[in-house]
Write an enzyme that holds these catalytic residues in place. Structure first.
Site, PDB file in Angstrom:
ATOM      1  N   ASP A 156       8.628  10.134 -16.766  1.00  0.00           N
ATOM      2  CA  ASP A 156       9.304  11.184 -16.289  1.00  0.00           C
ATOM      3  C   ASP A 156      11.018  11.077 -16.409  1.00  0.00           C
ATOM      4  O   ASP A 156      11.506  10.069 -16.797  1.00  0.00           O
ATOM      5  CB  ASP A 156       8.951  11.597 -14.847  1.00  0.00           C
TER       6      ASP A 156
HETATM    7  C1  BGC Z   1       9.921  16.594 -13.412  1.00  0.00           C
HETATM    8  C2  BGC Z   1       9.034  16.806 -14.772  1.00  0.00           C
HETATM    9  C3  BGC Z   1       9.602  17.694 -15.751  1.00  0.00           C
HETATM   10  C4  BGC Z   1      11.030  16.848 -16.219  1.00  0.00           C
HETATM   11  C5  BGC Z   1      11.850  17.434 -17.382  1.00  0.00           C
HETATM   12  C6  BGC Z   1      11.247  16.125 -13.985  1.00  0.00           C
HETATM   13  O1  BGC Z   1      12.458  16.068 -13.129  1.00  0.00           O
HETATM   14  O2  BGC Z   1       9.662  15.826 -12.818  1.00  0.00           O
HETATM   15  O3  BGC Z   1       8.040  17.327 -14.183  1.00  0.00           O
HETATM   16  O4  BGC Z   1       8.902  17.671 -16.818  1.00  0.00           O
HETATM   17  O5  BGC Z   1      12.075  16.692 -15.134  1.00  0.00           O
HETATM   18  O6  BGC Z   1      12.324  18.660 -17.082  1.00  0.00           O
END
Ligand code: BGC
Length: 758
Positions: A291
């Protein structure tokens, strides 16, 4: 407990070829091409494939600076970037791809990802809302359309579906998932993966999906985002993992790990989750992306000393691609050279990334998704708008209809449309809205105006504002708590009307990432407005637009009609009007309970019985002294403009063998005056287990369409394997013994029979 240890990912994933569900992700011809490519790559180029940067748009972590963007472009030219997220549009993606393909030594195309969560330009209801349709075809179609639009705009990959089971509406991200139940969650996950990926990842209207957030993110303590999680193996396996396993079996191309720790180990650094279970037991052949910044976050977690240390932990644990920690690109090559990371781990991660790129057809034509003409056509499609309206009306849940105020009469003389969300053209788009145009939704007011004849007067009053200030992903909503100046006009409008439609709830950005709340009641002055309006006119239809369940408190008892419309997407206003005027008979059912009080959270219908389920005279029992244990509206609940009755359920055999199955049937009758659709639900209870079992577990559902007076026998096949769970022996199996079997229209109001597993 039987655990498959990591014995060399390459061998494992190749061994899995026959069963590899990930549509053509693994095949001998591609593996050969990957071998040839790997043989040519320098260590730095390999690490580059594992490096993902964000372009400046819509960042969810600290925004990359201009300097960071320059570093990115330089590295793209050198072939040191495998993927970019947040670059969108046919033209922009083509230019970005050109940088890599025309300048880098090996011309390896990049893969472009974006959070396409409930639509790309055309918005469907937010995922939790959409799941309330219990219509897996609708979910698949919505993901299909989102993929069609995104793929035409140069994207290859979405960071979805999100499949975190959660029992806690304080957690703002509950809006992104499928709710509280692992079975419904697994069905939704599969439908969405199918929708995004289609039959062939190489087709021009499909994109790679991503099962996220692996794992346990929905169980953060106190519902606070990113907070600590401590899950037993039994809850992990029985509750959290089923949607992920189903997604893996359905061939999802990628996984994303999660920000949280489980029992002291951040998911990004968790070899049990990523190596043993995902890549080992499940034989997942695709890749795992971290993530955002979650490799680097192992430092503040207190699990790694430095970004270098964190990078070593992450690659060893099975995190293949580094999203924006910039740790792999900085340290991985040196770690390999110093003998601290085995190069086979890097090779395996690169192989997984390349598999997805090959499957997408990027090696045949790196620009194939970036097509300006197709993009223009796809983003303006009237068919997509029609589908969004259809899915939105299927998602609407009728929570209360006292006095049969709904459906409304289109011939009413005056309808007052009141409330902070009544004319709002932005809130219905919801959070995680990809490339929706701000303020582009059909408002409820517009929907009602379009539905009624010119003889009906529609008056509008906002009453109170809900939020003031900026409304976007990064801004925290500033709630209006002082400005009551609009209330008198709202009262006046209510007084003059035959009926009031009152739209309240949440702004789009009140739920979503980083939007945990200790109080999930009406924010700001909304309850004051409801009271004032209700005093002026008792005939109030309350329309909730929310990302998550709210605690409705006084309102639930006082207002005669309540409709949960969620953040219903681009066509929300039309969809709600379809339901309010009875052109659509509502059939949505809650994918997560509405609690009575925030203090009940976390809660689920599938709780354990405890040793003191009560009530029993003479002992204290497991109950609150100041409120019922029960939710206000349970999981699976939703009303219709007609009523359905259920016969006593029947089982085709009272006993089944270990490989057997049984038919469970019930006769469902439409006992009312209108045609309607009912979601018939099947639950079981395993009375005694080697580990205690939930009091009810969903095992099946069917949507049936019934004319007034019509009856239909609804039959479920319940296999012994459907009764399996992760047992004390660490095995997924059904244990012999007695089971209760229930059918009904929600998790609370059921009829019961039983069977025995021999
Ligand atoms: C979120 C993810 C997301 C990623 C990219 C993160 O902060 O937890 O769900 O896909 O950002 O935007």
């Amino acid at each position: 407990m039987h655990v498959v240890r990591f014995v060399g990912a390459l061998a494992l994933s190749l061994a899995f070829i026959p069963g590899a569900g990930a549509q053509g992700l693994v095949n001998p011809a591609t593996e050969k091409r990957i071998d040839a490519l790997l043989a040519q790559m320098t260590l730095e180029e390999k690490v580059g494939q594992l490096n993902q940067y964000s372009s400046a748009f819509d960042v969810t972590g600290p925004a990359p600076s201009a300097g960071a963007q320059k570093v990115m472009y330089d590295q793209v030219r050198q072939g040191l970037v495998g993927s970019v997220l947040n670059v969108t549009g046919a033209e922009a993606t083509r230019k970005m791809q050109q940088l890599a393909v025309e300048n880098s030594r090996l011309k390896i195309p990049m893969i472009f990802g974006l959070d396409v969560i409930h639509g790309y330009r055309t918005m469907f209801p937010t995922p939790l809302g959409e799941t309330a349709s219990w219509d897996m075809g609708a979910l698949e179609q919505s993901a299909r359309i989102a993929a069609t639009e995104a793929a035409a705009a140069g994207l290859h990959w979405t960071f979805g579906p999100m499949m975190d089971v959660s029992w806690d509406a304080r957690w703002g991200r509950i809006m992104e998932g499928a709710g509280e139940d692992p079975y419904l969650g697994a069905q939704a996950a599969v439908a969405r993966v199918r929708g995004f990926q289609g039959r062939d990842l190489g087709a021009l209207d499909t994109i790679a999906a991503c099962a996220k957030h692996y794992a346990g993110y929905g169980f953060s303590e106190a519902g606070r985002d990113y907070n600590t999680v401590d899950l037993s193996e039994q809850r992990l396996r029985n509750v959290v993992l089923p949607p992920f396993k189903a997604a893996a079996e359905a061939g999802v191309a990628t996984f994303m790990n999660s920000f949280n720790e489980i029992a002291g180990i951040p998911s990004t650094g968790n070899p049990h989750l990523q190596r043993d279970i995902l890549k080992g037991e499940w034989g997942f052949p695709g890749f795992v992306v971290s993530d955002w910044g979650s490799i680097g976050e192992m430092v503040p977690h207190g699990y790694a000393e430095s970004l270098e240390h964190a990078s070593r932990i992450a690659i060893t644990a099975g995190s293949d691609m580094d999203m924006e920690s910039r740790g792999y690109v900085a340290h991985l090559a040196a770690l390999v050279k110093a003998g601290q990371v085995d190069v086979t781990l890097v090779d395996d991660a690169v192989r997984r990334v390349l598999r997805v790129k090959f499957a997408l057809g990027l090696f045949d034509d790196p620009y194939r998704y970036s097509d300006v003409a197709r993009e223009k056509q796809a983003l303006a499609s009237p068919a997509h708008a029609a589908a969004a309206r259809d899915v939105a009306r299927k998602s609407i849940v009728l929570l209360k209809n006292d006095g049969g105020l709904l459906p409304l009469d289109k011939g009413a003389k005056t309808i007052a449309v009141i409330g902070p969300l009544a004319a709002d053209k932005d809130a219905p788009l919801g959070n995680w809205r990809a490339q929706a145009i701000a303020g582009s939704a059909v408002s409820l007011l517009e929907g009602i105006q379009a539905a009624v004849p010119s003889t009906t007067r529609v008056v509008h009053a906002e009453g109170v504002k809900l939020v003031t200030g900026p409304r976007n992903f990064m801004a925290r909503s500033v709630i209006n708590t002082t400005d009551r100046s609009g209330i008198p006009a709202a009262v006046e409008a209510a007084r003059s009307a035959d009926v009031v439609v009152l739209a309240v709830g949440e702004d789009a950005f009140q739920s979503g990432e980083g939007r945990s709340q200790v109080d999930i009641g009406f924010k700001g002055l909304q309850e004051e407005l409801i009271k004032a309006v209700l005093e002026a006119n008792k005939r109030v239809v309350l329309v909730l637009m929310t990302g998550r369940p709210l605690t409705l408190g006084w309102t639930a008892d006082s207002v005669p009609v309540i409709v949960e419309a969620w953040h219903g997407g681009s066509q929300a206003g039309h969809a709600i009007a379809d339901v309010l005027f009875g052109d659509t008979n509502p059939s949505g059912k809650l994918p997560v309970a509405f609690p009575r009080h925030v203090g009940q959270l976390p809660m689920t219908y599938a709780h354990k019985n405890t040793g003191r389920p009560g009530p029993e005279p003479g002992v204290t029992w497991s109950a609150y002294t100041d409120m019922s244990n029960d939710p206000l509206y349970p999981f699976g609940y939703g009303l219709s403009y007609t009523t359905f009755t259920y016969s006593e359920p029947r089982v085709s055999a009272a006993q089944i063998g270990r490989d057997g199955s049984v038919q469970v049937s019930t006769t469902v009758t439409n006992a009312g005056q209108r045609a309607g659709v009912e979601v018939v639900q099947l639950y079981v209870r395993d009375l005694v287990g080697s580990l205690t079992r939930p009091v009810k577990e969903l095992k099946g559902f069917q949507k049936v369409d019934l004319q007034p007076g019509q009856s239909r026998e609804v039959t479920f096949t319940l296999r012994a394997s459907d009764l399996a769970f992760y047992t004390a022996a660490g095995k997924w199996e059904a244990e012999p013994g007695a089971f209760k079997v229930f059918v009904g229209g929600n998790s609370r109001d059921v009829k019961e029979t039983g069977l025995t597993l021999k």
